[in-house]
Design an enzyme around this catalytic site. Structure first.
Site, short mmCIF file in Angstrom:
data_model
loop_
_atom_site.label_atom_id
_atom_site.label_comp_id
_atom_site.label_asym_id
_atom_site.label_seq_id
_atom_site.Cartn_x
_atom_site.Cartn_y
_atom_site.Cartn_z
N ASP A 88 0.85 -1.20 0.00
CA ASP A 88 0.00 0.00 0.00
C ASP A 88 0.88 1.25 0.00
OD1 ASP A 88 -2.13 -1.71 0.24
OD2 ASP A 88 -2.48 -1.32 2.37
N ARG A 89 0.34 2.33 -0.50
CA ARG A 89 1.08 3.60 -0.56
C ARG A 89 1.67 3.98 0.81
NH1 ARG A 89 0.44 8.68 -3.46
NH2 ARG A 89 -1.34 7.80 -4.58
#
Length: 328
Positions: free
Chosen positions: A141-142
């Site tokens: 995930d970012r």
């Protein structure tokens, strides 16, 4: 290149999209040009028309039409500036002729999108273009930091991807969560499904009978506690669902601190200005051609802030916290 060529798909490129296969070899040809060549039938797969996003099979024959010449070495072309290249290289944890491992920072996306111009995929130009460009084999995930593995050849990327698909990659995440999970260790098995929640899309618990739901399994062990307020958890996803760890911890009633999406009022208040307290700490995975890689990413500045706030010391953790569980 002024002549038509027929090129076979390498075994290590089985399953790759046609447009990506094409641009690895001729990076000066734009995505729009590849799409137009495919639509007009100039690019063909085993003699048949093909779409740019079609997945290729090993051994398939690709008809490559005449292409514009690549820019000369002296021509100005867009790319990474020296600072971007230095930054990309500074993220390296491990590198050999087949494997590249980065410590992905929190806040940096793995791939780009409509509004995402800075991302890991762009930085991979620091290693070259075309067949020299490393290939992503999994995602983070970012806002999750930590170990990110890439293949430097088509064959290496295929083997690494296969290791993830066959669950031969052992991932250990560190997370700070609100409260103290009871029991302090175990396995969370809960189906998940993507749904619209308010004005955003989230992954939520689902009935196993829901045809859109995916089974998801997370092993967890408590590493340490800060009284009854916060627990430092080691998490091991046995499946690779989107936002799995974040959704599972919320479902357990112990959301990860600093999570702007999977939170409760209590966790948001306790988090304060902390960013997401989730870090891909360790990965054990078969090397594409020899032995086993054991990779660790130093903790991010975001997790260091959480450790400092709640009095945790990263050196007190067992590097293999799930080892004792397996003996029981």
């Amino acid at each position: 290149m002024r002549e038509v060529r027929n090129i076979a798909v390498d075994p290590g490129e089985d399953g790759v999209r046609l447009d990506r296969w094409f641009r690895r070899r001729w990076p000066h040809v734009s995505q729009i040009q590849v799409q137009k060549l495919a639509r007009s039938g100039q690019i063909r797969v085993d003699g048949a028309r093909a779409k740019a996003d079609q997945r290729l099979s090993a051994g398939a024959m690709i008809r490559v039409p005449p292409l514009p010449d690549a820019p000369k070495p002296g021509d100005k072309k867009p790319g990474l500036d020296p600072r971007d290249i230095a930054y990309a290289k500074s993220l390296v944890i491990y590198e050999d002729e087949e494997v590249l491992v980065l410590n992905k920072p929190s806040g940096l996306a793995v791939q780009g999108g409509t509004k995402t111009l800075k991302h890991i995929d762009r930085l991979l130009s620091a290693w070259g273009e075309g067949l020299e460009r490393p290939r992503l084999v999994h995602r983070l995930d970012r806002d999750t930091s930590g170990v990110l593995v890439l293949g430097k050849t088509p064959g290496a990327a295929a083997k690494l991807s296969g290791a993830f698909a066959r669950r031969r990659a052992e991932k250990t995440y560190w997370a700070l969560v609100i409260g103290n999970p009871k029991p302090g260790e175990g396995v969370m098995e809960l189906h998940l499904v993507k749904k619209g929640v308010g004005d955003r899309e989230m992954v939520v618990p689902a009935d196993p009978k829901d045809p859109n739901a995916d089974p998801a399994e997370t092993e967890f062990v408590t590493v340490s506690r800060a009284a009854h307020r916060v627990a430092w958890m080691a998490l091991r996803p046995h499946t690779g669902r989107t936002h799995q760890l974040r959704a599972h911890m919320l479902a357990m009633g112990h959301p990860i601190l600093g999570d702007p999406k999977y939170k409760t009022d209590a966790s948001a208040e306790l988090s304060g200005n902390l960013k997401l307290q989730l870090h891909a700490r360790r990965l054990t995975i078969p090397h594409p051609s020899r032995g086993t890689l054991i990779l660790e990413a130093p903790i991010s500045k975001e997790l260091k802030e959480g450790f400092a706030r709640f009095g945790f010391d990263e050196h007190e953790a067992d590097p293999e916290p799930f080892r004792k569980r397996k003996k029981r």
